[in-house]
Design a protein around this motif. Structure first.
Motif, mmCIF file in Angstrom:
data_model
loop_
_atom_site.group_PDB
_atom_site.id
_atom_site.type_symbol
_atom_site.label_atom_id
_atom_site.label_comp_id
_atom_site.label_asym_id
_atom_site.label_seq_id
_atom_site.Cartn_x
_atom_site.Cartn_y
_atom_site.Cartn_z
ATOM 1 N N TRP A 159 -10.291 -3.638 15.544
ATOM 2 C CA TRP A 159 -8.995 -3.805 16.216
ATOM 3 C C TRP A 159 -7.922 -2.984 15.522
ATOM 4 N N ALA A 160 -7.972 -2.950 14.177
ATOM 5 C CA ALA A 160 -6.888 -2.303 13.437
ATOM 6 C C ALA A 160 -7.354 -1.953 12.029
ATOM 7 N N ILE A 161 -6.537 -1.139 11.363
ATOM 8 C CA ILE A 161 -6.706 -0.860 9.937
ATOM 9 C C ILE A 161 -5.392 -1.217 9.250
ATOM 10 N N VAL A 162 -5.439 -1.326 7.936
ATOM 11 C CA VAL A 162 -4.232 -1.599 7.156
ATOM 12 C C VAL A 162 -3.900 -0.334 6.372
ATOM 13 N N VAL A 163 -2.720 0.214 6.630
ATOM 14 C CA VAL A 163 -2.292 1.459 5.999
ATOM 15 C C VAL A 163 -1.340 1.149 4.851
ATOM 16 N N VAL A 164 -1.574 1.820 3.730
ATOM 17 C CA VAL A 164 -0.690 1.706 2.569
ATOM 18 C C VAL A 164 -0.166 3.098 2.228
ATOM 19 N N ALA A 165 1.076 3.146 1.782
ATOM 20 C CA ALA A 165 1.695 4.404 1.373
ATOM 21 C C ALA A 165 2.578 4.114 0.164
ATOM 22 N N ALA A 166 2.616 5.050 -0.750
ATOM 23 C CA ALA A 166 3.391 4.868 -1.981
ATOM 24 C C ALA A 166 4.833 4.489 -1.657
ATOM 25 N N GLY A 167 5.290 3.401 -2.268
ATOM 26 C CA GLY A 167 6.671 2.960 -2.107
ATOM 27 C C GLY A 167 6.984 2.275 -0.795
ATOM 28 N N ARG A 168 5.977 2.002 0.032
ATOM 29 C CA ARG A 168 6.208 1.400 1.352
ATOM 30 C C ARG A 168 5.409 0.111 1.513
ATOM 31 N N PRO A 169 5.866 -0.777 2.379
ATOM 32 C CA PRO A 169 5.072 -1.977 2.651
ATOM 33 C C PRO A 169 3.795 -1.613 3.420
ATOM 34 N N ALA A 170 2.748 -2.388 3.214
ATOM 35 C CA ALA A 170 1.505 -2.198 3.972
ATOM 36 C C ALA A 170 1.784 -2.496 5.439
ATOM 37 N N ARG A 171 1.104 -1.755 6.319
ATOM 38 C CA ARG A 171 1.322 -1.988 7.745
ATOM 39 C C ARG A 171 0.013 -1.979 8.509
ATOM 40 N N LEU A 172 0.006 -2.721 9.592
ATOM 41 C CA LEU A 172 -1.141 -2.838 10.473
ATOM 42 C C LEU A 172 -1.043 -1.745 11.521
ATOM 43 N N VAL A 173 -2.122 -0.992 11.718
ATOM 44 C CA VAL A 173 -2.142 0.088 12.700
ATOM 45 C C VAL A 173 -3.296 -0.164 13.663
ATOM 46 N N ALA A 174 -2.984 -0.275 14.948
ATOM 47 C CA ALA A 174 -3.985 -0.550 15.976
ATOM 48 C C ALA A 174 -4.964 0.608 16.114
ATOM 49 N N CYS A 175 -6.220 0.267 16.334
ATOM 50 C CA CYS A 175 -7.261 1.267 16.587
ATOM 51 C C CYS A 175 -7.690 1.257 18.043
ATOM 52 N N LEU A 176 -7.775 0.078 18.646
ATOM 53 C CA LEU A 176 -8.246 -0.054 20.016
ATOM 54 C C LEU A 176 -7.052 -0.250 20.942
ATOM 55 N N VAL A 177 -7.080 0.367 22.089
ATOM 56 C CA VAL A 177 -5.971 0.366 23.038
ATOM 57 C C VAL A 177 -5.532 -1.049 23.376
ATOM 58 N N ALA A 178 -4.235 -1.253 23.335
ATOM 59 C CA ALA A 178 -3.584 -2.510 23.727
ATOM 60 C C ALA A 178 -4.013 -3.704 22.878
ATOM 61 N N CYS A 179 -4.587 -3.443 21.721
ATOM 62 C CA CYS A 179 -5.116 -4.569 20.964
ATOM 63 C C CYS A 179 -4.061 -5.346 20.209
ATOM 64 N N LEU A 180 -2.979 -4.725 19.836
ATOM 65 C CA LEU A 180 -1.990 -5.437 19.035
ATOM 66 C C LEU A 180 -0.643 -5.539 19.734
ATOM 67 N N ALA A 181 -0.680 -5.483 21.041
ATOM 68 C CA ALA A 181 0.582 -5.564 21.775
ATOM 69 C C ALA A 181 1.230 -6.921 21.537
ATOM 70 N N GLN A 182 2.461 -6.893 21.108
ATOM 71 C CA GLN A 182 3.247 -8.103 20.897
ATOM 72 C C GLN A 182 4.587 -7.857 21.571
ATOM 73 N N PRO A 183 5.239 -8.916 21.996
ATOM 74 C CA PRO A 183 6.554 -8.727 22.603
ATOM 75 C C PRO A 183 7.465 -7.928 21.648
ATOM 76 N N GLY A 184 8.051 -6.874 22.152
ATOM 77 C CA GLY A 184 8.990 -6.092 21.363
ATOM 78 C C GLY A 184 8.344 -5.105 20.392
ATOM 79 N N ARG A 185 7.006 -5.032 20.371
ATOM 80 C CA ARG A 185 6.309 -4.091 19.461
ATOM 81 C C ARG A 185 5.377 -3.205 20.246
#
Length: 138
Positions: A109-135
């Motif tokens: 469904w998703a991967i977790v992306v990390v970047a130096a100095g930034r909060p970890a974030r969820l990134v969708a892999c499959l279409v429409a899988c993480l649709a949330q109101p306002g996101r």
């Protein structure tokens, strides 16, 4: 089938000496990335595609295939741990767009992306899988 978004958000993504949660920055992760000379990485798994529990042997074989597909991008091996469960993950160096392709290939469904100095974030892999109101999906 829809993904268990709450499960992603409460999971702790770990590699030795580092724990990461979505929406939070991790000084330990920043240090690990710096030691490897990279700015971005992602937690990717091949376990339990589309959140369907698979036998452990199958999951281990798929994780080996992911490791082979990652071709030298593996920074560390670890786990995603939730309430009463855990899945093997790989922390892979690289552009999140390329890591997302691996996640999609292994039907995650998703991967977790990390970047130096930034909060970890969820990134969708499959279409429409993480649709949330306002996101919008990743």
């Amino acid at each position: 089938m829809t993904p268990p978004i709450r499960a992603f958000l409460v999971t702790c993504y770990e590699v030795p000496g580092v724990a990461v949660r979505i929406g939070r920055r991790s000084a330990a992760m920043d240090a690990l990335l710096a030691r490897h000379g990279v700015r971005r990485a992602g937690f990717v798994t091949a376990w339990n595609p589309r959140s369907r529990r698979m036998p452990e042997g199958w999951n281990l074989r798929m994780q080996d295939r992911l490791r082979q597909a990652a071709r030298g991008r593996v920074l560390a091996e670890g786990f995603g741990r939730g309430a009463g469960w855990a899945e093997h993950h790989l922390l892979l160096r690289g552009d999140p767009r390329r890591l997302r392709v691996l996640g999609r290939r292994f039907r995650q469904w998703a991967i977790v992306v990390v970047a130096a100095g930034r909060p970890a974030r969820l990134v969708a892999c499959l279409v429409a899988c993480l649709a949330q109101p306002g996101r919008r999906p990743g």
